[in-house]
Design an enzyme around this catalytic site. Structure first.
Site: not given
Length: 190
Positions: A57, A100
């Site tokens: 991701s 993230k």
């Protein structure tokens, strides 16, 4: 005191030091190991912690199976800022850690349109994204105070704030600072 007397006192002191000062080897080893364990625990709890990247991701910045070092001190002295790569407890299951990129802070309005990021209506360049990446539109949405909007760099393969909402500040673990494995990827995290 004459020379002979001094020699006797000195010899007596040597003997006393030998009797008192010599500890068994296992006691010295135990003490050294105990100190090392305490230091390792303190460092891991409060300073630096290793993390494993389980998915793609964050590609191309972080790749699946990378191992990183996260600084737990950075955000004790400064606020998280846009562009930081942050490790945090997943809001839907705080037993899991996620990593993230911080995109927007409390009070900012975030939007994704035509493959571009907009903060408060202004386009924000994202040099870290894979070339030619296209992703779905989002927002505009205002980030609540005390929260952050987080996105994966691989936007089409990322479970991020577009799915689960804003990240509360209290779930932040620390800032990703270094890739230490694999050896050919060692370097500072940007």
């Amino acid at each position: 005191m004459d020379r002979e007397g001094l020699k006797e006192v000195h010899e007596g002191q040597k003997e006393e030091v030998k009797k008192k000062g010599r500890r068994p080897l296992f006691a010295e080893i135990f003490e050294s190991v105990a100190i090392a364990v305490v230091l390792a625990v303190v460092i891991r709890l409060f300073v630096l912690e290793p993390f494993y990247i389980p998915s793609g991701s964050m590609e191309p910045t972080l790749k699946e199976n990378d191992r990183i070092i996260v600084s737990k001190l950075n955000y004790r002295f400064q606020e998280p800022k846009r562009g930081d790569i942050v490790v945090f407890k997943f809001p839907r299951d705080p037993k899991r850690n996620f990593v993230k990129r911080l995109i927007a802070v409390g009070g900012e309005t975030v939007a994704l349109k035509d493959g571009h990021l907009y903060i408060n209506g202004q386009a924000v360049p994202e040099d870290y994204l894979p070339p030619g990446l296209r992703f779905s539109d989002y927002g505009p949405r205002e980030v609540p105070e005390g929260c952050y909007f987080m996105l994966g760099d691989n936007r089409n393969n990322s479970d991020d704030s577009r799915v689960w909402g804003f990240l509360p500040e209290n779930l932040i673990v620390g800032k990703a600072v270094l890739i230490y494995w694999p050896l050919d990827r060692i370097g500072i995290v940007h």
